[in-house]
Scaffold this motif. Sequence first.
Motif, PDB file in Angstrom:
ATOM      1  N   VAL A   1       6.629 -18.315 -21.598  1.00 51.70           N
ATOM      2  CA  VAL A   1       6.145 -17.657 -20.389  1.00 51.70           C
ATOM      3  C   VAL A   1       5.069 -18.512 -19.733  1.00 51.70           C
ATOM      4  O   VAL A   1       5.042 -18.691 -18.518  1.00 51.70           O
ATOM      5  CB  VAL A   1       5.601 -16.255 -20.713  1.00 51.70           C
ATOM      6  N   ARG A   2       4.185 -19.055 -20.576  1.00 49.58           N
ATOM      7  CA  ARG A   2       3.146 -19.928 -20.043  1.00 49.58           C
ATOM      8  C   ARG A   2       3.777 -21.153 -19.366  1.00 49.58           C
ATOM      9  O   ARG A   2       3.325 -21.574 -18.294  1.00 49.58           O
ATOM     10  CB  ARG A   2       2.214 -20.349 -21.181  1.00 49.58           C
TER      11      ARG A   2
ATOM     12  N   ILE B   1       6.693 -21.388 -17.952  1.00 45.77           N
ATOM     13  CA  ILE B   1       7.299 -20.989 -16.673  1.00 45.77           C
ATOM     14  C   ILE B   1       6.209 -20.805 -15.628  1.00 45.77           C
ATOM     15  O   ILE B   1       6.294 -21.316 -14.509  1.00 45.77           O
ATOM     16  CB  ILE B   1       8.109 -19.688 -16.846  1.00 45.77           C
ATOM     17  N   ASN B   2       5.160 -20.077 -15.997  1.00 49.21           N
ATOM     18  CA  ASN B   2       4.085 -19.816 -15.034  1.00 49.21           C
ATOM     19  C   ASN B   2       3.412 -21.093 -14.572  1.00 49.21           C
ATOM     20  O   ASN B   2       3.175 -21.303 -13.383  1.00 49.21           O
ATOM     21  CB  ASN B   2       3.025 -18.900 -15.660  1.00 49.21           C
TER      22      ASN B   2
END
Lengths: 620, 383
Positions: free
Chosen positions: B246-247, B249-250
């Motif tokens: 997730v990190r 992607i962000n």
Amino acid sequence: MADKSVRPPAQPRPVRTLVILFILVVAIFGAVAVGTQVAPGNASFTPKLALDLEGGTQLILTPKLDEGAEGGEAEITDEDIDQAIEIIRQRVDASGVAEAEITRQGQANIVVGLPGTPSPETLELVRQSAQLRFRPVLAVVAPTPMDPAAMVAEDPAAPTPAPTDGAPAAPEEIEAAARTAADTDGDGELSTEPVTEPTSNSDTAWMTEQLVYELYTLDCTDPDNLVGGDVRNPADPVVSCGSDGQVKYALGPADVEGTDIASASSGLQTTSTGATTGAWAVNLEFNGEGTRLFRESSQRLVSLPAPQNQLGIVLDGLVISAPTMSVIPDGKAQITGNFDRESAAALANQLNFGSLPLNFEVQSEEQISATLGTEHLRNGLIAGVVGLVLVAAYLLWQYRGLSVIAVASLVLAAILTYGVIVLLSWLQGYRLSLAGVAGLIVAVGITADSFILYFERMRDEIREGRDLVSATREGWARARRTIVISDFVTLLAAVVLYFLAVGGVRGFAFTLGLTTAIDLLVVFFFTHPVMELAIRTRFFGGGHRLSGLNPESLGAVSAPPPPAPRAPRPRRTAEAPSPAGASRMTIAERRAAEREAAARAAEPDRTSDEPVSTSTGEER
Amino acid sequence: MSRLSTLGNDLHTGRRSFPIVQRYRTWLLAAAVLVLVSVLLVAVKGLNAGIEFRGGSQFTVTGTSRLEVEPAREVVDTVGEGEAARVTTVGAESVRVQTQELTAEETTAVREGLAEAYDVPVEDVTSSFVGPTWGQDITRQAVQGLVIFLLLVSAVLSLYFRSWRMAASAMVALLNDLVLTVGVYALVGWEVTPATVIGLLTILGYSLYDTVVVFDKIRENTQGLDEQDDRTYSEAANLAVNQTLVRSINTSLTSILPVGSILFVGALLLGAGTLRDIALALFVGMIVSTLSSVFVAAPLQAALQERDARTRAHTAAVLERRAARAARGDGAGTGARTGRGTSARTASAASTATAEPDAAEEAVVPGRHQGRAAQPRRKKTRR
């Protein structure tokens, strides 16, 4: 970080940290504001732009040998061009023009790009050819200007205007005092004529009132005066700084011209028997005319008292060496002293270069418009702003309430970066180039990543079932390490590039390094303390569903009840089952497992989730 | 909350997991194919070297209302012979003409011709001449810097992670990123200018940065691996990759958005220019860097680590124990799961596989700790 236990982080002092940071920001902009008052020409709230953004002047020079010069070499070698570039670079750098691009083009062209609108003086400096002359030394004094306080009517032949105390006098005072001291006949005029007709180039009668005045006022400790390029008439006496800025000379008219040097080389010193002494020396050989002139000069100088027995070697207006003379009858001189291999080679190079009757012919001198032009820069900036707005929107969607802190961090980093660049523009003559802008664009990602890492780690801790306050602490402790090592790698890249590259790459490396350092500053002194403060509020600390820290939606089960009405459950999908009892079970089991593991080993495994798959590379 | 954070929850607990490390052969093969394609593209199609690398003359006509390309071509054709001129519009009122090296007379002729053709005074046609050495110089220094940087970074990473395998994997990912970006340049056919070189150097920093973040999580997850025997090194590494997904992607999105908008504006509004050159290199490089951290660096590192004797022994022990447990038939979710669309039931069953030999079923067992949520609640005191 072998310890998996919860380390109680040091009691944070968020408010104090924020105050310190605030003071720093104010200090930066305050300094610039003061600068705009003190040096209105230099300091301003907009950074200076480099050649590619602002346009400027480009000169293409071709070194040409003087047709009429006799002797010397007929060829311009690569070393000569390099030496010429070196000289031009030295002049331009010292004249305070930053990011000047001086490059070779093809076999024998030198391209000089000067950003902005260079002054006519600077352009003149570039065009001038370097001159090497041998001038007898008349006087040697300390490099500082005279101290008006210590002013006594002195014998102009031996002025010792050394300051008595550390407090430097104002330039006007020095000038006035020097004027009085130099004006020996007291007529209020500084005459440029020698009082008596000088008998030789070494005659101290050359110390005219004007020359003494210059000797009194010249400040060789000021880098601006170590520019060189001040090519004077060889028949006039001059005042020159030593190229190292350690000493100041008054010099008589030139005895020998550099063009009379046949060759110069460096090598180990040899005694009269031919054995080497192990010390480095520079060997000079003169052509016919040079041999004669040099012989006369050496015979005259050798009998004079110090410092007049020294012969100043002046390259480009700076004394690169002032050896004491002995008689040189055959035009073969050897300069000895504290040389090592490099310094001997450097001096030999300078002598060789100076021996060339080299003139720079200006091939073209054109004002080039900025490659981008104002239009480009404006569009680029608009695009950058649009990009930032998109980033802010995305962060808002992802992090809800936290995005306020994230965007504030980004904005603060931007403000700080801008402030530092403006400050450097003023103090260092830094100019923002397009490559620098590229570095700034990349910085957005790296800066944003720091707090994304932090937020994600916090969320991980909340998922593990910590309460919000300790999740903030623990998440920070874990994220901090990753932030530091990854930023360190970027800094390393920036530093290596900065020291190994020229021109555009250098500008890029600089902004990349700067923004990375600022990123560290912001995340440590702003994002984290603000988070510490925010978690004390009801909105964040209570895990409001819009805060981005809602334990419910993060799948944790052990959060304190939020004071706000409970958030509706997130939409369930087949892929992502909402954490229900199963997940509670999981956490419970995990706790149990951890306790067992703790009993079994000194270090319980924190993330003992279930295995993901049984075997590696299994086909599915 | 957004779907992404829900995904983040599941990735964190391992309820959902993408077999990234397990499928390392697939990813590395794909990367190798892409690298090969890039090399072939560069070899066959070649890179479009800018004037700084070829040398030549350049004319810029400013303040013109005519933005056609043809007049310039004709002017250059009448004057010189050889390769055709490259004419590009720059911004809304400038035209840039690049030719091969022209003599002084030819230069003057072209300037006058262009001024006439575009209906501007001769002063508005600037001419400059670029020797071929400038681009070479800057590139040589860039390459020199690159080599020294790689050596330094290898040392730093080896020391920090205490693992030469991580350093080596990071380097492989880095080279992969550089080659692919150059390949995209060959594909698009935009000019390679010194600005492009700067863009490539930027990627080098970014690529490593991203890889280090992922590796740091792997390091955290695989510490004290020997003290437990539920999870092999690869599984721990895979969990780490998933937890940082997730990190990744962000971060990549926040980095790419500004660059993307500059590229978009640059390509559509500005025409050729330094900003566009840098933006393309950055845009491609950032995407590739993020992907390579997840799909090249991490799987490669785990695969290398699994060849280490100690890790191999540990993996064998874990698998053996797992097999023994399966044979005992307590079957608590030891089946292979790929994390794709498993139903909530199997997921929760699987997630109860813990360090205990007799893992609990889904039912609540008396005397078990229920987690903090089950405890009597105190009012949270405001600090």
